[in-house]
Structure formats: structure tokens, C-alpha cells
Design a protein around this motif. Structure first.
Motif, PDB file in Angstrom:
ATOM      1  N   ILE B 132       0.886  -1.164   0.000  1.00  0.00           N
ATOM      2  CA  ILE B 132       0.000   0.000   0.000  1.00  0.00           C
ATOM      3  C   ILE B 132       0.921   1.210   0.000  1.00  0.00           C
ATOM      4  O   ILE B 132       1.575   1.484   0.999  1.00  0.00           O
ATOM      5  CB  ILE B 132      -0.920   0.007   1.239  1.00  0.00           C
ATOM      6  CG1 ILE B 132      -1.668  -1.322   1.344  1.00  0.00           C
ATOM      7  CG2 ILE B 132      -1.897   1.171   1.174  1.00  0.00           C
ATOM      8  CD1 ILE B 132      -2.603  -1.419   2.542  1.00  0.00           C
ATOM      9  N   PRO B 133       1.032   1.913  -1.138  1.00  0.00           N
ATOM     10  CA  PRO B 133       2.010   2.990  -1.207  1.00  0.00           C
ATOM     11  C   PRO B 133       1.484   4.273  -0.544  1.00  0.00           C
ATOM     12  O   PRO B 133       0.344   4.322  -0.071  1.00  0.00           O
ATOM     13  CB  PRO B 133       2.189   3.194  -2.714  1.00  0.00           C
ATOM     14  CG  PRO B 133       0.894   2.769  -3.317  1.00  0.00           C
ATOM     15  CD  PRO B 133       0.299   1.731  -2.396  1.00  0.00           C
ATOM     16  N   GLY B 134       2.324   5.288  -0.531  1.00  0.00           N
ATOM     17  CA  GLY B 134       1.883   6.599  -0.044  1.00  0.00           C
ATOM     18  C   GLY B 134       2.547   7.028   1.244  1.00  0.00           C
ATOM     19  O   GLY B 134       2.937   6.206   2.057  1.00  0.00           O
ATOM     20  N   CYS B 135       2.675   8.329   1.415  1.00  0.00           N
ATOM     21  CA  CYS B 135       3.255   8.887   2.635  1.00  0.00           C
ATOM     22  C   CYS B 135       2.369  10.022   3.120  1.00  0.00           C
ATOM     23  O   CYS B 135       2.538  11.138   2.694  1.00  0.00           O
ATOM     24  CB  CYS B 135       4.675   9.384   2.407  1.00  0.00           C
ATOM     25  SG  CYS B 135       5.443  10.029   3.899  1.00  0.00           S
ATOM     26  N   PRO B 136       1.385   9.754   3.972  1.00  0.00           N
ATOM     27  CA  PRO B 136       1.045   8.432   4.492  1.00  0.00           C
ATOM     28  C   PRO B 136       0.131   7.692   3.521  1.00  0.00           C
ATOM     29  O   PRO B 136      -0.233   8.231   2.480  1.00  0.00           O
ATOM     30  CB  PRO B 136       0.272   8.776   5.772  1.00  0.00           C
ATOM     31  CG  PRO B 136      -0.423  10.063   5.448  1.00  0.00           C
ATOM     32  CD  PRO B 136       0.518  10.797   4.534  1.00  0.00           C
ATOM     33  N   ILE B 137      -0.254   6.455   3.885  1.00  0.00           N
ATOM     34  CA  ILE B 137      -1.210   5.712   3.063  1.00  0.00           C
ATOM     35  C   ILE B 137      -2.553   6.438   3.042  1.00  0.00           C
ATOM     36  O   ILE B 137      -2.825   7.289   3.883  1.00  0.00           O
ATOM     37  CB  ILE B 137      -1.438   4.285   3.608  1.00  0.00           C
ATOM     38  CG1 ILE B 137      -1.937   4.334   5.068  1.00  0.00           C
ATOM     39  CG2 ILE B 137      -0.187   3.445   3.472  1.00  0.00           C
ATOM     40  CD1 ILE B 137      -2.669   3.101   5.520  1.00  0.00           C
ATOM     41  N   ASP B 138      -3.384   6.079   2.075  1.00  0.00           N
ATOM     42  CA  ASP B 138      -4.742   6.596   2.015  1.00  0.00           C
ATOM     43  C   ASP B 138      -5.645   5.585   2.740  1.00  0.00           C
ATOM     44  O   ASP B 138      -5.623   4.391   2.424  1.00  0.00           O
ATOM     45  CB  ASP B 138      -5.151   6.735   0.548  1.00  0.00           C
ATOM     46  CG  ASP B 138      -6.560   7.272   0.402  1.00  0.00           C
ATOM     47  OD1 ASP B 138      -6.719   8.494   0.364  1.00  0.00           O
ATOM     48  OD2 ASP B 138      -7.513   6.451   0.356  1.00  0.00           O
ATOM     49  N   GLY B 139      -6.409   6.070   3.704  1.00  0.00           N
ATOM     50  CA  GLY B 139      -7.230   5.187   4.524  1.00  0.00           C
ATOM     51  C   GLY B 139      -8.226   4.373   3.711  1.00  0.00           C
ATOM     52  O   GLY B 139      -8.443   3.188   3.963  1.00  0.00           O
ATOM     53  N   GLN B 140      -8.825   5.004   2.708  1.00  0.00           N
ATOM     54  CA  GLN B 140      -9.824   4.302   1.906  1.00  0.00           C
ATOM     55  C   GLN B 140      -9.166   3.215   1.060  1.00  0.00           C
ATOM     56  O   GLN B 140      -9.736   2.143   0.855  1.00  0.00           O
ATOM     57  CB  GLN B 140     -10.585   5.292   1.007  1.00  0.00           C
ATOM     58  CG  GLN B 140     -11.452   6.268   1.782  1.00  0.00           C
ATOM     59  CD  GLN B 140     -12.415   5.576   2.741  1.00  0.00           C
ATOM     60  OE1 GLN B 140     -13.089   4.616   2.382  1.00  0.00           O
ATOM     61  NE2 GLN B 140     -12.455   6.045   3.991  1.00  0.00           N
ATOM     62  N   GLU B 141      -7.954   3.490   0.589  1.00  0.00           N
ATOM     63  CA  GLU B 141      -7.245   2.467  -0.178  1.00  0.00           C
ATOM     64  C   GLU B 141      -6.901   1.281   0.726  1.00  0.00           C
ATOM     65  O   GLU B 141      -6.999   0.126   0.313  1.00  0.00           O
ATOM     66  CB  GLU B 141      -5.971   3.048  -0.804  1.00  0.00           C
ATOM     67  CG  GLU B 141      -5.265   2.037  -1.690  1.00  0.00           C
ATOM     68  CD  GLU B 141      -4.214   2.670  -2.600  1.00  0.00           C
ATOM     69  OE1 GLU B 141      -4.352   2.544  -3.819  1.00  0.00           O
ATOM     70  OE2 GLU B 141      -3.276   3.303  -2.085  1.00  0.00           O
ATOM     71  N   PHE B 142      -6.526   1.587   1.966  1.00  0.00           N
ATOM     72  CA  PHE B 142      -6.270   0.509   2.924  1.00  0.00           C
ATOM     73  C   PHE B 142      -7.498  -0.383   3.050  1.00  0.00           C
ATOM     74  O   PHE B 142      -7.411  -1.602   3.000  1.00  0.00           O
ATOM     75  CB  PHE B 142      -5.888   1.094   4.295  1.00  0.00           C
ATOM     76  CG  PHE B 142      -5.863   0.080   5.399  1.00  0.00           C
ATOM     77  CD1 PHE B 142      -4.753  -0.730   5.581  1.00  0.00           C
ATOM     78  CD2 PHE B 142      -6.957  -0.086   6.233  1.00  0.00           C
ATOM     79  CE1 PHE B 142      -4.732  -1.692   6.582  1.00  0.00           C
ATOM     80  CE2 PHE B 142      -6.954  -1.043   7.239  1.00  0.00           C
ATOM     81  CZ  PHE B 142      -5.828  -1.854   7.414  1.00  0.00           C
ATOM     82  N   LEU B 143      -8.670   0.257   3.194  1.00  0.00           N
ATOM     83  CA  LEU B 143      -9.901  -0.517   3.356  1.00  0.00           C
ATOM     84  C   LEU B 143     -10.178  -1.385   2.139  1.00  0.00           C
ATOM     85  O   LEU B 143     -10.580  -2.544   2.270  1.00  0.00           O
ATOM     86  CB  LEU B 143     -11.092   0.426   3.598  1.00  0.00           C
ATOM     87  CG  LEU B 143     -11.208   1.026   4.997  1.00  0.00           C
ATOM     88  CD1 LEU B 143     -12.415   1.948   5.071  1.00  0.00           C
ATOM     89  CD2 LEU B 143     -11.313  -0.066   6.061  1.00  0.00           C
ATOM     90  N   SER B 144      -9.957  -0.818   0.937  1.00  0.00           N
ATOM     91  CA  SER B 144     -10.299  -1.606  -0.248  1.00  0.00           C
ATOM     92  C   SER B 144      -9.324  -2.769  -0.421  1.00  0.00           C
ATOM     93  O   SER B 144      -9.705  -3.854  -0.858  1.00  0.00           O
ATOM     94  CB  SER B 144     -10.371  -0.725  -1.495  1.00  0.00           C
ATOM     95  OG  SER B 144      -9.096  -0.258  -1.819  1.00  0.00           O
ATOM     96  N   ILE B 145      -8.071  -2.568  -0.025  1.00  0.00           N
ATOM     97  CA  ILE B 145      -7.110  -3.675  -0.116  1.00  0.00           C
ATOM     98  C   ILE B 145      -7.420  -4.739   0.932  1.00  0.00           C
ATOM     99  O   ILE B 145      -7.404  -5.936   0.643  1.00  0.00           O
ATOM    100  CB  ILE B 145      -5.666  -3.134   0.002  1.00  0.00           C
ATOM    101  CG1 ILE B 145      -5.319  -2.428  -1.321  1.00  0.00           C
ATOM    102  CG2 ILE B 145      -4.667  -4.249   0.302  1.00  0.00           C
ATOM    103  CD1 ILE B 145      -4.010  -1.711  -1.359  1.00  0.00           C
ATOM    104  N   LEU B 146      -7.772  -4.294   2.122  1.00  0.00           N
ATOM    105  CA  LEU B 146      -8.153  -5.254   3.162  1.00  0.00           C
ATOM    106  C   LEU B 146      -9.377  -6.059   2.713  1.00  0.00           C
ATOM    107  O   LEU B 146      -9.442  -7.283   2.881  1.00  0.00           O
ATOM    108  CB  LEU B 146      -8.448  -4.514   4.473  1.00  0.00           C
ATOM    109  CG  LEU B 146      -8.925  -5.379   5.639  1.00  0.00           C
ATOM    110  CD1 LEU B 146      -7.863  -6.411   6.025  1.00  0.00           C
ATOM    111  CD2 LEU B 146      -9.267  -4.519   6.862  1.00  0.00           C
ATOM    112  N   GLN B 147     -10.326  -5.362   2.120  1.00  0.00           N
ATOM    113  CA  GLN B 147     -11.541  -6.038   1.650  1.00  0.00           C
ATOM    114  C   GLN B 147     -11.194  -7.129   0.631  1.00  0.00           C
ATOM    115  O   GLN B 147     -11.655  -8.264   0.734  1.00  0.00           O
ATOM    116  CB  GLN B 147     -12.474  -5.013   1.009  1.00  0.00           C
ATOM    117  CG  GLN B 147     -13.809  -5.592   0.585  1.00  0.00           C
ATOM    118  CD  GLN B 147     -14.630  -4.559  -0.173  1.00  0.00           C
ATOM    119  OE1 GLN B 147     -14.094  -3.749  -0.925  1.00  0.00           O
ATOM    120  NE2 GLN B 147     -15.933  -4.583   0.041  1.00  0.00           N
ATOM    121  N   ALA B 148     -10.347  -6.774  -0.333  1.00  0.00           N
ATOM    122  CA  ALA B 148      -9.950  -7.756  -1.346  1.00  0.00           C
ATOM    123  C   ALA B 148      -9.273  -8.959  -0.690  1.00  0.00           C
ATOM    124  O   ALA B 148      -9.576 -10.112  -1.014  1.00  0.00           O
ATOM    125  CB  ALA B 148      -9.017  -7.104  -2.366  1.00  0.00           C
TER     126      ALA B 148
END
Lengths: 426, 244
Positions: B132-148
Motif C-alpha cells: 500500500i504505497p503513499g506517505c502516508p497511506i490513504d485510509g480508503q485504499e487501505f480498506l479496499s485492499i483489506l476487503q480484497a
């Protein structure tokens, strides 16, 4: 005794407390802070002034706003860049947001489990769902301040040299104001919760340093004041504060000529209680907190007083912004010469200094950062040494818990606070 | 049974874990699906086996490598959380000097307990399944990756550039202000948040898979900007990466 402390980076990571004891006598009691040095001051060397705040914000995720703002202030002072008044007000509002969210995280997620006797707040998800929801709701509101003003809660994107690169919409500010007002009942419930706990009794004379409170509670400013009555210019911080090597450690600690000192909520309250907002003062009484008190465990109460105080200040700041209308929030002067300056800010955990020297090309030559946790370490250790003898006859579990609570009361850093201690009783 | 999830950190600011914490109400919903079994910032407990480990920070010390290997060993899936873990991030900014020189510069001494090596991403030490890239990460992207991951799918990162998100949001182009911007070569997924904030893209999410460098050079030329200027920006978050 060995304290491994890297004061240059944020101290986030593991800390160990080592207590050496034989025949009932304490031969050593010390806190080991172990954190990977990241050499920020060296990494900043040679960077252009426009990049410095963005890089240095990454010292700490919890107080990235304080690091960004104080970095901008130091660069602006060094390069003689003016900041328009409305931008200064927005910066205050942004600081309030960060302090409130950091304090709430500490109060609910770090300190509260100790007082409720659970390993973490997640253990209360089922039994006390309302409490967990309230903690998250309050934290969200605080983060919303940072979001609306700074663009996001961690590593802000709207702050820049000379002010702000984007302003919050009036409609957003109005909405934020409503959310803050709606959070007041939750804050009341929080005060009620924390006023019921029994805080360990302990006190020790210690000096408290914070930015001077003139007509407002300490936050931004040019003067450092001490509970001893002394004041000094921020730019003279190196004369006021001496960093030194502990006899058994190669890491630096901080002291004034009077010895160890504390920074943070309790220090601000001690020197600035007269400037507390009306609601802040009320909470101070409701928690039976003596602002001049010397019990470090009551740092927790001081933090809660500040949460309410800064919330009230945030409401006023929003009103001021809405009433005054849109004014300039960015000065776009291009610096013509290099320079040197120091700035300080009240970060959630206390006084934070950044000092920079730029060459005539606008490239950073030297940087020096003094963070709050490094300044508190000597005071924490001295507290521990004084507290320990009375605890030695208690069961180890009790002793461990009490020492952990003391260190947590100082909120040394986000990550240290829950998984802080490996206590070696030798 | 709920998926067992752990959060770990090495050298970094812990802003990515805090971003997860900042999901607040959404976090409560997540906790109905998963169990946090290790989260040093918030919990005292530790756990033996994990379904997913999210690891933040760079690897800088010999002890870090061993700790990371152990996390890898007991985790079904390991995800690099944020740019420090993904490519070294800002930690790698000092890579142009040796750690010895850095220690001298900052401490004026070369002390054993300050020993570090040049910061490395997790992938230099262990196999990293997802990032999950980014400084900091994007919270919504974290959620979508966790969901997958919970659905046993392979999460994918956007393969297009920040410019696409920026144009869709109709933000003014940084280049029109004569401002260097890494939007054309940086992976999307942040909703161009820095440009929305009046700034420009500093490339914290790393390079897209197939950056089109020649049109980019043309844009730079058209706006009187040099490759050196852009590389200087690029290196802020991507010292450890290849150059575009």
C-alpha cells in the motif's frame, strides 16, 4: 545504566525500563528508549527551503502538524517571510486540532485501559460499546479540524511557506463548528468518566517550561517561560536548555541550570492556567485539578482540561474566521537572502524547537530540532527513582503497572505508550 | 472465524498505522470482520499466528531483519504499509552519504548504539505479497485492499497516473503555474489530495508501472523546467527507486 535515546527523530518505538536492585536497595533505575536513528537533521542538509517542512513533518505521524508548522515558522523567520494574520489564525486552529486529537488518543487509548483494568480499549468493544464509540467519535471530530484546515489529519497538505496554499470553504467551517458543538456532550461524559478515577498520589518539585502565555494560553510565541519565573527568547534556547550526556549513557538528555524539567500539558497549565477558557477552567475544577500541582499522574487531567480548552478556542477561531471574511492567507515573497532563525511551538507533548540556517541560495546548511519527549526524559527518570522505593514491597505486577502508568502519564510517544515496558528486576 | 490481523513497525513515523486508527467508525465496522491480534501502538498483547501482517517502516538495523523474518514466518500474507516499507521513503534521503557520515553529522560521534545501515524497503529482506504505497497511506485504499484480501482476491493498485485523478477533479494544472509536478508519472489512488490542497504532487506513491517519459520531458521543456529539477523532487520520496 544506559539510555539509548535518539532525540533527533521522534521517539516512537520500544522503551525499556531497567531497575537494578539488590538487598532491597535500588542500584539503578533507568529508562531505555530504543529507536532507530533516522538522521533527519542530516537529511535536511542541502535541501531547498521549499522542501524542508514536507520532509521534517515525517519525523512524527502523531504530531506532523506541529513539526510542519514550527518548521515553516523557523524558515519564515530565517528568510524574512511575513505570514498574513488570517493564515496565523488558521495555523492556530490547525494546532488546536492536532493537540485535541493527540490528547484524546492518549486519554482513551493509552491511559484509560490502565484505569479500567483492561489490556486495550478493544476489549471493551462489546461490554462498553458506547464508550468505544464515543472515543472514536471525539477523535473523529478533532481530526476533522485537521482535515478541514490542513487537508488531511496526518502530514498536512495545505500548509506552506508564507501561510496556506488553500483555504477552507466557509460552508466547511460552519459544518465543522456544528460538529464541535455537537461534541460537547461527549466531552462532558469524558470529564465525568475521568473525574471518577483515583489517581496515584505522588509529587516532586520540578521546573515546568512552556511558551509564554501573554493574553492567551501557550501555543505559538517567541518567549519561553519557566515556572521559576524566568523568561527567555526562543532564539536563546541553547543558552536556556543544555543537552547533556548521562554518566551511563551516550544519549542526550535536557536540563536547565536548575536541573531536569517537564514540558507538555501539565507544564502549560501550570504556567498558563489564568488564560484558560471558561469551559477549561470549569473542567479544571470538576476534575479537582490544582493547576500548580506537582503530581505527574495528573498530567492526564491536564490533558483533558486542554481538550476542552482548545475545543472552545477552536469554536472562537472559527467564528473569527467566519466573521472577518476572506483575507489574504498567503504571502508570496521570494526570499532574497539566506539567514538563521529558531522557532518554537507547543506540540501536544510540549515545547518543540526547530532551528535552521540557510545559505544565500536558499539551501539548508544546518538544522537542529529539540523534541518534547527528549526534554521530559530526565524528569521521568527522576520521578521513577523517587517513586520506586515505596513500591518495592508490592507484588511485581503492581509495581510494573504503577511504573508504566507513571511513564504513560507523560505520554512519551504514541507507540511507546502501550507496549512500553519490559521491566527487568535484577 | 475472524481473520487475525497484526500491525508492525520499523523505522518510520507511524503515520500509516495512525491513518488506520483514524478510520474511526469504519474501524469499528472492520473489527466486526477481523480481529486485531497485534497492534503495538494500541494493545499490550502479542500473537503467534497471523492471517495478515501490515508492516510499516524501513529496515535499518541488523536486528530489524531478524524481526521482520519472524513476522514473515508467522504470517500468511505480508503487506508493506506506506512508502517507508514499500521503497524506503524519506528515510532513504540520507542514502547519498554513508551511515558513518550521518552519525558524525548529527551526533558528532560514531557511537555503537546509533549503528544503522542504509534504510531498505521490506522487500530487500523478505517476500512482500502486497503493498500500500503513499506517505502516508490513504485510509480508503487501505480498506479496499483489506476487503480484497478478506475475499481472497488479489488487490490491485491503480495503474494510471495522479494526473488522471487530478483532471477528473478539474484541478488547475501545476505546470500552468510553472510548478514542477510529479503527477504525470506517479501512481494514482490519492485523489490528487496535494493538488487539491493547493500544492503539487511530490510523488510519494511511487512510479506508475509504465511511465511515459518522453511526453513528460516535452512537458518539462515546454514549461522551461529541467530534468534535474524534477529528479530533485522525485528523490524526496523515491531515493530507493529507479529513475524515470
Amino acid at each position: 545504566m544506559k539510555i539509548e535515546l535518539d532525540y533527533l527523530t521522534r521517539i516512537e518505538g520500544h522503551a525499556h525500563l531497567v531497575v537494578d536492585q539488590s538487598k532491597g536497595e535500588i542500584t539503578a533505575c533507568h529508562l531505555e528508549v530504543v529507536e532507530t536513528p533516522r538522521f533527519f537533521e542530516a537529511m535536511l542538509q542541502g535541501r531547498h527551503y521549499s522542501d524542508v517542512a514536507t520532509i521534517v513533518a515525517r519525523v512524527c505521524g502523531v504530531c506532523s502538524i506541529s513539526h510542519s508548522l514550527v518548521s515553516l515558522m523557523a524558515t519564515e523567520a530565517a528568510l524574512k517571510i511575513e505570514v498574513p494574520p488570517q493564515a496565523q489564525l488558521l495555523r492556530r486552529l490547525l494546532s488546536y486540532g492536532e493537540i485535541i486529537q493527540s490528547h484524546l488518543l492518549q486519554l482513551y487509548f493509552m491511559a484509560l485501559p490502565d484505569y479500567l483494568g483492561v489490556p486495550s480499549l478493544f476489549h471493551l468493544l462489546e461490554e462498553r460499546q458506547e464508550l468505544v464509540s464515543r472515543a472514536l467519535r471525539l477523535k473523529r471530530t478533532a481530526n476533522r479540524i485537521c482535515q478541514v484546515v490542513g487537508g488531511r489529519p496526518i502530514h498536512p497538505v495545505t500548509t506552506c511557506l508564507g501561510g496556506f496554499s488553500a483555504r477552507p470553504e466557509a460552508s466547511e467551517l460552519k459544518k465543522l463548528r456544528q460538529e464541535l458543538v455537537a461534541a460537547l456532550p461527549d466531552l462532558e461524559a469524558t470529564v465525568e468518566l475521568f473525574s471518577d478515577f483515583i489517581y496515584p498520589q505522588f509529587s516532586r518539585q520540578r521546573e515546568a517550561l512552556c511558551l509564554q502565555a501573554d493574553n492567551q494560553y501557550p501555543l505559538h510565541g517567541q518567549q519561553v517561560c519557566s515556572s521559576s519565573g524566568d523568561t527567555s527568547a526562543v532564539s536563546d534556547y541553547r543558552e536556556q536548555i543544555e543537552e547533556y550526556l548521562s554518566p551511563n549513557s551516550t544519549a542526550k538528555l535536557a536540563r536547565t541550570e536548575r536541573g531536569s524539567y517537564m514540558v507538555g500539558a501539565q507544564a502549560r497549565l501550570r504556567n498558563g492556567s489564568k488564560q484558560l477558557s471558561p469551559m477549561g477552567s470549569k473542567v479544571c475544577s470538576a476534575l479537582q485539578l490544582n493547576p500548580a500541582g506537582l503530581n505527574p499522574f495528573e498530567n492526564i487531567k491536564a490533558r483533558l482540561v486542554e481538550v476542552v480548552h482548545y475545543t472552545e478556542e477552536a469554536l472562537h477561531a472559527i467564528d473569527d474566521l467566519l466573521l472577518s471574511g476572506m483575507h489574504k492567507i498567503l504571502s508570496k515573497e521570494t526570499p532574497t537572502a539566506g539567514g538563521q532563525a529558531t522557532a518554537a511551538i507547543e506540540a501536544p507533548r510540549g515545547l518543540l524547537f526547530h532551528s535552521y540556517q540557510y545559505n544565500h541560495q536558499g539551501l539548508l546548511e544546518t538544522a537542529d530540532c529539540v523534541i518534547p519527549t527528549a526534554q521530559n526524559l530526565a524528569a521521568i527518570e527522576e520521578d521513577l527513582q523517587l517513586l520506586l522505593p515505596d513500591l518495592l514491597d508490592q507484588p511485581e505486577e503492581q509495581l510494573r503497572k504503577r511504573l508504566e502508568m507513571l511513564i504513560r502519564a507523560y505520554d512519551p510517544c504514541l507507540s511507546c505508550s502501550t507496549h512500553l515496558l519490559k521491566i527487568d528486576l535484577v | 472465524m475472524k481473520a487475525r490481523i497484526g500491525f508492525f513497525d520499523f523505522a518510520g513515523c507511524e503515520g500509516c498505522q495512525l491513518t488506520v486508527m483514524n478510520l474511526e467508525e469504519e474501524l469499528l465496522q472492520v473489527l466486526q470482520l477481523v480481529e486485531f491480534v497485534e497492534f503495538r501502538e494500541l494493545m499490550s498483547e502479542t500473537s503467534a499466528q497471523l492471517d495478515i501482517a501490515f508492516v510499516e517502516g524501513s529496515i535499518c538495523r541488523p536486528g530489524d531483519r531478524e524481526r521482520l523474518r519472524q513476522i514473515r514466518q508467522r504470517s500468511e500474507i505480508l503487506v508493506a504499509l506506506g512508502s517507508c516499507a514499500d521503497n524506503g521513503g524519506v528515510n532513504a534521503l540520507g542514502s547519498d552519504r554513508t551511515p558513518e557520515v550521518l552519525r558524525q553529522q548529527v551526533y558528532g560521534a560514531d557511537l555503537p548504539h546509533l549503528y544503522t545501515e542504509t534504510p531498505q524497503p521490506l522487500s530487500a529482506v523478505v517476500a512482500v505479497d502486497y503493498r500500500i504505497p503513499g506517505c502516508p497511506i490513504d485510509g480508503q485504499e487501505f480498506l479496499s485492499i483489506l476487503q480484497a484480501l478478506l475475499l481472497k482476491q488479489h488487490p490491485e493498485l491503480p495503474s494510471f497516473a495522479v494526473c488522471v485523478e487530478c483532471k477528473l477533479a478539474e484541478y488547475p494544472c501545476s505546470f500552468d503555474y510553472g510548478q514542477i509536478c510529479l503527477g504525470p508519472i506517479t501512481r494514482a489512488g490519492c485523489r490528487a489530495i496535494c493538488i487539491d490542497g493547493g500544492g503539487y504532487c511530490r510523488g510519494c506513491r511511487g512510479l506508475i508501472d509504465n511511465p511515459r517519459t518522453s511526453p513528460y520531458h516535452r512537458i518539462l521543456e515546454q514549461h522551461g523546467l529541467s530534468v534535474d529539477e524534477i529528479l530533485d523532487q522525485y528523490r524526496m520520496f523515491n531515493v530507493g527507486e529507479k529513475q524515470p
